[in-house]
Design a protein around this motif. Structure first.
Motif: not given
Length: 201
Positions: A137, A141, A151-153, A164-167
């Motif tokens: 987190n 960003k 951010t999930e990588t 990479e996905t930002d949520e």
């Protein structure tokens, strides 16, 4: 008659150095790692004599005679609890957890502002790193929303696809998705893996 017998001083030093001080077990997990339908085992033990409190991962594979044979032993994969570079201070992270699921050895570790999971699969006599999943987190960003940004990588080392996905916390919609292809060959082996390699993924 008095006889003086001298011994090389480094002989005793070497003997002390070679002594196994990894005596305190902190993790143990059992499961089938090499698809032979027999229970294998992993252990994590701590050296309670060394002031840095290093940790050793060992993997034992089952043999046809029912016994377990040591296949991998590594003191590099887990960071010592009190690293020398921190001058005796705690590293701030709990000791990693290990799981065996569907023949995959998973290592879950805490990292700064998140966690990371490594998947190792037994292949041709080696445990190879096949997947890395990281969750962090970071509220700086570049987005203006006050909610936390996660951010999930996910890095599939077999295909080479890194996503990479930002949520935003509490939202099902992704803010941004970034994909790229990064081929690493040969796949990293668990005996060569170092805890500092987390920076690579």
């Amino acid at each position: 008659m008095f006889i003086l017998i001298s011994f090389p001083t480094d002989l005793f030093a070497q003997s002390s150095k070679d002594k196994d001080n990894y005596t305190y077990q902190v993790r143990e997990e059992k499961g089938d790692l090499n698809n032979d339908r027999k229970m294998d085992k992993i252990t994590v033990k701590m050296d309670t004599v060394d002031k840095t409190r290093p940790l050793r991962l060992q993997i034992f594979l089952s043999q046809p005679n029912g016994k377990l044979n040591l296949d991998v032993s590594s003191t590099k994969i887990i960071e010592p609890q009190y690293p020398a570079e921190k001058q005796g201070e705690f590293n701030g992270y709990q000791i990693p957890d290990f799981f065996i699921e569907k023949g995959i050895l998973q290592m879950w570790s805490e990292i700064k502002s998140g966690n990371i999971t490594y998947d190792f699969k037994y292949n041709d006599g080696n445990f190879e790193l096949i997947n890395v999943k990281k969750l962090t987190n970071n509220a700086t960003k570049g987005y203006t929303d006050e909610n936390t940004i996660f951010t999930e990588t996910e890095f599939n080392l077999v295909t080479g696809i890194r996503t990479e996905t930002d949520e935003i916390s509490g939202s099902d919609k992704a803010l941004k998705v970034r994909k790229k292809r990064v081929l690493i060959r040969p796949l990293p082996k668990i005996q060569d893996f170092k805890f500092s390699d987390k920076e690579l993924y």
